[in-house]
Design an enzyme around this catalytic site. Structure first.
Site, PDB file in Angstrom:
ATOM      1  N   ASN A  10       0.944  -1.083  -0.127  1.00 42.52           N
ATOM      2  CA  ASN A  10       0.138   0.042  -0.117  1.00 42.52           C
ATOM      3  C   ASN A  10       1.062   1.339   0.081  1.00 42.52           C
ATOM      4  O   ASN A  10       1.403   1.709   0.925  1.00 42.52           O
ATOM      5  CB  ASN A  10      -0.760  -0.069   1.235  1.00 42.52           C
ATOM      6  CG  ASN A  10      -1.697   1.059   1.521  1.00 42.52           C
ATOM      7  OD1 ASN A  10      -1.796   2.061   0.459  1.00 42.52           O
ATOM      8  ND2 ASN A  10      -2.268   1.419   2.689  1.00 42.52           N
ATOM      9  N   LYS A  12       0.236   4.165  -0.272  1.00 41.41           N
ATOM     10  CA  LYS A  12      -0.465   5.351   0.127  1.00 41.41           C
ATOM     11  C   LYS A  12      -0.282   6.598  -0.869  1.00 41.41           C
ATOM     12  O   LYS A  12       0.058   6.430  -2.212  1.00 41.41           O
ATOM     13  CB  LYS A  12       0.114   5.722   1.595  1.00 41.41           C
ATOM     14  CG  LYS A  12      -0.136   4.358   2.338  1.00 41.41           C
ATOM     15  CD  LYS A  12       0.173   4.870   3.838  1.00 41.41           C
ATOM     16  CE  LYS A  12       0.140   3.498   4.610  1.00 41.41           C
ATOM     17  NZ  LYS A  12       0.109   3.833   5.939  1.00 41.41           N
ATOM     18  N   HIS A  97      -9.303   1.214   4.714  1.00 46.01           N
ATOM     19  CA  HIS A  97      -8.240   1.427   5.536  1.00 46.01           C
ATOM     20  C   HIS A  97      -8.553   2.369   6.594  1.00 46.01           C
ATOM     21  O   HIS A  97      -9.019   3.362   6.626  1.00 46.01           O
ATOM     22  CB  HIS A  97      -7.293   1.957   4.512  1.00 46.01           C
ATOM     23  CG  HIS A  97      -5.714   2.179   5.202  1.00 46.01           C
ATOM     24  ND1 HIS A  97      -5.451   2.990   5.993  1.00 46.01           N
ATOM     25  CD2 HIS A  97      -4.757   1.051   5.030  1.00 46.01           C
ATOM     26  CE1 HIS A  97      -3.996   2.598   6.417  1.00 46.01           C
ATOM     27  NE2 HIS A  97      -3.762   1.503   5.900  1.00 46.01           N
ATOM     28  N   GLU A  99      -6.787   4.750   7.648  1.00 40.94           N
ATOM     29  CA  GLU A  99      -6.711   6.218   7.140  1.00 40.94           C
ATOM     30  C   GLU A  99      -7.823   6.883   6.580  1.00 40.94           C
ATOM     31  O   GLU A  99      -8.294   7.894   6.704  1.00 40.94           O
ATOM     32  CB  GLU A  99      -5.384   6.477   6.487  1.00 40.94           C
ATOM     33  CG  GLU A  99      -4.073   6.190   7.344  1.00 40.94           C
ATOM     34  CD  GLU A  99      -3.167   5.793   6.623  1.00 40.94           C
ATOM     35  OE1 GLU A  99      -2.826   5.771   5.244  1.00 40.94           O
ATOM     36  OE2 GLU A  99      -1.876   5.307   7.234  1.00 40.94           O
ATOM     37  N   GLU A 169      -5.789  -4.801  10.994  1.00 36.16           N
ATOM     38  CA  GLU A 169      -4.424  -3.817  10.737  1.00 36.16           C
ATOM     39  C   GLU A 169      -4.814  -2.959  12.273  1.00 36.16           C
ATOM     40  O   GLU A 169      -5.638  -2.033  12.149  1.00 36.16           O
ATOM     41  CB  GLU A 169      -4.460  -2.724   9.787  1.00 36.16           C
ATOM     42  CG  GLU A 169      -4.209  -3.306   8.369  1.00 36.16           C
ATOM     43  CD  GLU A 169      -3.608  -2.529   7.355  1.00 36.16           C
ATOM     44  OE1 GLU A 169      -2.352  -2.685   7.114  1.00 36.16           O
ATOM     45  OE2 GLU A 169      -4.353  -1.458   7.151  1.00 36.16           O
ATOM     46  N   GLY A 175       2.466   2.281  10.753  1.00 32.13           N
ATOM     47  CA  GLY A 175       3.249   3.633  10.652  1.00 32.13           C
ATOM     48  C   GLY A 175       4.029   4.099  11.749  1.00 32.13           C
ATOM     49  O   GLY A 175       4.698   5.117  11.990  1.00 32.13           O
ATOM     50  N   SER A 215       3.339  -2.240  10.521  1.00 30.73           N
ATOM     51  CA  SER A 215       4.763  -2.043  10.678  1.00 30.73           C
ATOM     52  C   SER A 215       5.609  -3.363  10.268  1.00 30.73           C
ATOM     53  O   SER A 215       6.290  -3.758  10.951  1.00 30.73           O
ATOM     54  CB  SER A 215       5.446  -1.649  11.931  1.00 30.73           C
ATOM     55  OG  SER A 215       4.676  -0.400  12.091  1.00 30.73           O
TER      56      SER A 215
HETATM   57  C1  PEP Z   1      -0.769   0.223   6.044  1.00 32.64           C
HETATM   58  O1  PEP Z   1      -1.117   1.405   5.871  1.00 32.64           O
HETATM   59  O2  PEP Z   1      -1.722  -0.531   5.559  1.00 32.64           O
HETATM   60  C2  PEP Z   1       0.390  -0.273   6.836  1.00 32.64           C
HETATM   61  C3  PEP Z   1       0.349  -1.418   7.328  1.00 32.64           C
HETATM   62  O3  PEP Z   1       1.333   0.847   7.097  1.00 32.64           O
HETATM   63  P1  PEP Z   1       2.898   0.317   7.762  1.00 32.64           P
HETATM   64  O4  PEP Z   1       3.400  -0.914   7.004  1.00 32.64           O
HETATM   65  O5  PEP Z   1       3.570   1.558   7.311  1.00 32.64           O
HETATM   66  O6  PEP Z   1       2.494   0.236   9.081  1.00 32.64           O
END
Ligand code: PEP
Length: 255
Positions: A10, A12, A97, A99, A169, A175, A215
């Site tokens: 992803n 973003k 997601h 976000e 998630e 992040g 992460s």
């Molecule tokens: C995501 O945004 O789906 C995500 C898991 O981000 P990150 O790997 O940076 O934590």
């Protein structure tokens, strides 16, 4: 149950078209010998056409989108439809997601509309769910996951569920550099699968792939992806460079 692992990038709001071209050139050679894992890249909308052209219907690397409108077409300034994505051979679409939920106010009801639009258009939704730190600290993570799954997947049939991927998630791990422990992630995934069983039936739930996101890095991918109910990863930060993303993909190879 033999579920093929699915590792998705992803990106973003990162990666220009030029950067996408450079990434693919390197990444392709890194995963040339990798088999048995489904790889998905979800670039920003502006890079989808170029990536689609470069992938040329690749079986190994599938194209994804990060969002999509629930509407079919019309006066929805700034939106992108399922038909537009299908025209570019997009196969997966990330929906709900955290976000999108937190920054853009997307509700389970809206996510559910998008899920139905995606399925009706032949796109496979990657439906994201996950609790906040506050909810986990209050011991409410299972109840939050259940509400999000019930809301986002309302009226999805058992047959349609075969085309759905779930991404667990935990919001506190996205992040932040803070990963759920393999045990915490496995517990949440097992819970998600139980709920999917209630929403459809056990046999269907056993087939649905559930990705972990938050992460994920080369250093923790192996242990996370070896948990019995973790069927892949949704990767943000570590998917922006070919090498770490390829290492994460390799952690999904069946052994
Ligand atoms: C995501 O945004 O789906 C995500 C898991 O981000 P990150 O790997 O940076 O934590």
């Amino acid at each position: 149950m033999n579920r093929k692992k699915i590792v998705a990038a992803n990106w973003k709001m990162n990666m220009t078209v030029a950067e996408t071209v450079g990434f693919l050139e390197n990444f392709r050679s890194l995963v040339d010998e990798v088999n048995g894992v489904e790889i998905v890249i979800a670039p920003p909308f502006t890079a989808i056409a170029k990536l689609s052209e470069l992938l040329g219907g690749s079986q190994k690397i599938r194209l994804g989108a990060q969002n999509m409108s629930n509407e079919k077409s019309g006066a929805f300034t700034g939106e992108i439809s399922a038909t537009m994505l299908r025209e570019l051979f997009v196969r997966y679409v990330i929906l709900g997601h955290s976000e999108r939920r937190q920054i853009f106010g997307e509700s389970d009801v809206l996510v559910n509309k998008k899920v139905h639009t995606a399925l009706a258009s032949g796109l496979k939704p990657i439906v994201c769910v996950g609790e906040t730190l506050e909810e986990r600290d209050a011991g409410r993570e299972n109840e939050v996951l259940e509400a999000q799954l019930r809301g986002s997947l309302a009226a999805v049939t058992a047959e349609q569920m075969a085309d759905v991927v779930i991404a667990y998630e935990p919001v506190w791990a996205i992040g932040t550099g803070r990963t759920a422990s393999p045990e915490q992630a496995q517990d949440a995934h097992a819970h998600v699968r139980t709920i999917l069983g209630h929403l459809t039936n056990e046999a269907t739930a056993a087939k649905v792939r559930i990705q972990y996101g938050g992460s994920v890095k080369p250093a923790n991918a192996q242990i996370l992806l070896s948990q019995p109910d973790i069927d892949g990863a949704l990767v943000g930060g570590a998917s922006l460079e070919p090498l770490p993303f390829a290492e994460i993909v390799k952690a999904g190879v069946p052994r």
